[in-house]
Design a protein around this motif. Sequence first.
Motif, mmCIF file in Angstrom:
data_model
loop_
_atom_site.group_PDB
_atom_site.id
_atom_site.type_symbol
_atom_site.label_atom_id
_atom_site.label_comp_id
_atom_site.label_asym_id
_atom_site.label_seq_id
_atom_site.Cartn_x
_atom_site.Cartn_y
_atom_site.Cartn_z
ATOM 1 N N PHE A 1 -6.804 -27.663 27.882
ATOM 2 C CA PHE A 1 -6.467 -27.512 26.464
ATOM 3 C C PHE A 1 -6.755 -28.811 25.711
ATOM 4 O O PHE A 1 -7.255 -28.789 24.588
ATOM 5 C CB PHE A 1 -4.985 -27.153 26.298
ATOM 6 N N LEU B 1 -8.943 -30.953 26.453
ATOM 7 C CA LEU B 1 -10.391 -31.094 26.341
ATOM 8 C C LEU B 1 -10.884 -30.472 25.040
ATOM 9 O O LEU B 1 -11.700 -31.062 24.314
ATOM 10 C CB LEU B 1 -11.065 -30.423 27.546
ATOM 11 N N ILE B 2 -10.359 -29.280 24.746
ATOM 12 C CA ILE B 2 -10.743 -28.611 23.503
ATOM 13 C C ILE B 2 -10.327 -29.452 22.304
ATOM 14 O O ILE B 2 -11.086 -29.641 21.352
ATOM 15 C CB ILE B 2 -10.131 -27.195 23.455
ATOM 16 N N LEU C 1 -11.277 -15.612 16.308
ATOM 17 C CA LEU C 1 -11.740 -16.729 17.147
ATOM 18 C C LEU C 1 -12.846 -16.269 18.088
ATOM 19 O O LEU C 1 -13.834 -16.971 18.304
ATOM 20 C CB LEU C 1 -10.549 -17.278 17.940
ATOM 21 N N MET D 1 -16.023 -16.050 16.339
ATOM 22 C CA MET D 1 -16.527 -17.390 16.053
ATOM 23 C C MET D 1 -17.393 -17.890 17.215
ATOM 24 O O MET D 1 -18.413 -18.532 17.010
ATOM 25 C CB MET D 1 -15.315 -18.304 15.863
ATOM 26 N N MET D 2 -16.976 -17.595 18.429
ATOM 27 C CA MET D 2 -17.743 -17.962 19.615
ATOM 28 C C MET D 2 -19.151 -17.406 19.507
ATOM 29 O O MET D 2 -20.134 -18.100 19.740
ATOM 30 C CB MET D 2 -17.026 -17.402 20.852
ATOM 31 N N GLU E 1 -20.883 -27.213 17.951
ATOM 32 C CA GLU E 1 -20.019 -27.350 19.126
ATOM 33 C C GLU E 1 -18.610 -27.802 18.746
ATOM 34 O O GLU E 1 -17.622 -27.236 19.208
ATOM 35 C CB GLU E 1 -20.640 -28.348 20.109
ATOM 36 N N ARG F 1 -16.627 -25.121 16.646
ATOM 37 C CA ARG F 1 -16.101 -24.045 17.472
ATOM 38 C C ARG F 1 -14.731 -24.447 18.053
ATOM 39 O O ARG F 1 -13.771 -23.692 17.995
ATOM 40 C CB ARG F 1 -17.083 -23.782 18.613
ATOM 41 N N MET F 2 -14.672 -25.640 18.570
ATOM 42 C CA MET F 2 -13.431 -26.104 19.185
ATOM 43 C C MET F 2 -12.353 -26.394 18.130
ATOM 44 O O MET F 2 -11.177 -26.163 18.361
ATOM 45 C CB MET F 2 -13.683 -27.358 20.022
ATOM 46 N N ALA G 1 -10.766 -23.219 17.430
ATOM 47 C CA ALA G 1 -9.835 -22.836 18.501
ATOM 48 C C ALA G 1 -8.505 -23.563 18.330
ATOM 49 O O ALA G 1 -7.439 -22.972 18.518
ATOM 50 C CB ALA G 1 -10.440 -23.155 19.867
ATOM 51 N N ALA H 1 -5.094 -21.639 17.894
ATOM 52 C CA ALA H 1 -4.135 -21.632 18.995
ATOM 53 C C ALA H 1 -3.138 -22.771 18.918
ATOM 54 O O ALA H 1 -2.031 -22.659 19.429
ATOM 55 C CB ALA H 1 -4.871 -21.695 20.320
#
Lengths: 294, 315
Positions: free
Chosen positions: A28, A30-31, A229, A232-233, A258, A261-262, A265, A269
């Motif tokens: 998580f 990392l995102i 979401l 979105m990917m 890139e 996108r994150m 997220a 979330a």
Amino acid sequence: MIKKRISIGQIVLGIIMVLLACAVIIPFLLILGVSFSNEQDIMLNGYKLIPEHFDLTAYKYVLQNPRDILQAYKITIIFTIMGTFLTVFFTALIAYPISRRDMVGRNIISYMLLISMLFSGGLAPTYILNTRFLHLNNTIWIYIIPSLLSPWYIFMMRTFFSQLPDSIVEAATIDGASQIRIFYKIIIPLSKPVIATIAVMTFVGKWNLWYESLLYIDDYTKVSLQYFLQRMMKNIALIKEMNDMGMSMSTAITIPSETARMAMAILVAGPILFVFPFFQKYFVKGLTVGGVKG
Amino acid sequence: MKEAIIKKSGKIRRRGGKLAYQGELWGMAALPVLWFIIFSYLPMFGITIAFKNYNYRKGIFGSEWVGLKNFEFFLKSNDMLIVVRNTILMNALFIASLTICALLVAIFMYNIRSRKLVKALQTSYITPNFVSYVMVAYVVYAVLNPQYGIANQLLNKLGIGGVDWYSQPKYWPIILTIVHVWKAVGMRSVMYYAALMGVDETLFEAAEIDGANKVQITYHILIPEILSIIVIMAIMDIGGIFRGDFGLFYLVTQDSPLLYSVTDVVDTYVYRTLMESNNVSLSTAIGFIQSVVGCIMVLVTNFASKKIDGDLGLI
């Protein structure tokens, strides 16, 4: 002497378990790290847990036009709150009568619930029912009504109700109270623990809905947050593909695909992830409330 | 005194109308019962679609009967073998890995003295349980992205070279098992931990005095004490072995057709047959087979868990 040996063992054990906990949580983070990174750094060196250059471009890009994400938030908040309330209400409404031992035909209802746990019509007939007969597709009700009741929750609540002392209901009946009055004046206030557990479990379930959007929603203003979401990917992948094909090198730089996108997220979330740990005890309680037997 | 009241109340109820009392209870149950009839039982009758050639314009009643043609088509197809094999093998992998990992975590937790640390650890282990598979798919993507992902960065550093994960089926049974365990281990270990906490400590005090070490106590006393719960959980999982976790197999794999040979399960196949091939009747037929087999599995496993412990089991 023994004490010392134990404490060394405790430290080693503690370190192993904490490392394991980090391994669970780090994906998580990392995102989070990528969302605050500079797009060029990602292109050169890949995703990094700790951003090389702290950069808010991705968030700026995503929030340039916040209408869609706000709409998804709105829809999700509405159906989560409404759905949780209605699920708890109707679960209690059927759990109370079948918790009364002298109800005529309570076994019929119990068997009806059991059979529905064992067997189902499957995806296609349900899809036809919801779209062709009930016309729930492209309405917010698709998130609420088809998943309104679960036999698990009903049995859980019934078990709790039937453990309440019988004399309370009996005494109230003498005073001439109707069953509905007893239900909401006495039973409901006494059942806060089980109601909280079911409410929290339903809340989390509703918040995470995406399958309903995939199947039933074409109108993008009514998609759930999770499905938003998910799209979105795919959407950013599409934009990226166009760039990779060399449509224009300038946009490849201006769209931080890139990191954006994150960032999306995290916006979807993130807020709720901080709330969930507080829900933990209700989930654990839900596990230990056994005795589903009919 | 209390008994007198209860007796009296019984009389009052009878006088006040038993019928009214029953009526009130059924009045409350009416709407939920109606819901079950519509959303649970009507689709069961919809299974007739499986024996027809469903046509959107003609509807359920207008479409012509074709007998068992849809079932024959699926049972004779190559897809059936692949899809059924994937579903059962992947679930078997999940059940075995989750049981072992959760048991290990629970035993380690049991040996930690600090309650505060145990609680903090549980909170972190449970976190993945709360997020949707959409989010899980993002997490997996961040690790496996062929260009920027962490996995390929590591492989490159080691000089092995990156892998194009989303087009290589052979890695996915392991990847999906890790993801499944990651998501479910917290919850399951809490269950085992609760069972361990219930074990009577006097049972191994004697063993400790005799000089048994932690491993021996765990192996010979603790695990046998909670074995029935471990077996029951596994058996319940086996009851669902014919159901694939749609979110896991559809989202986490990015629905990549290159991976279907190992990641296509009954549920994703039923979904694609309905939504992509638009073959309502075939999808119904496969769903029907899945439901029947699933039902038999639950009944059999329920019977088995009752044999182990009479108090457990669903029915």
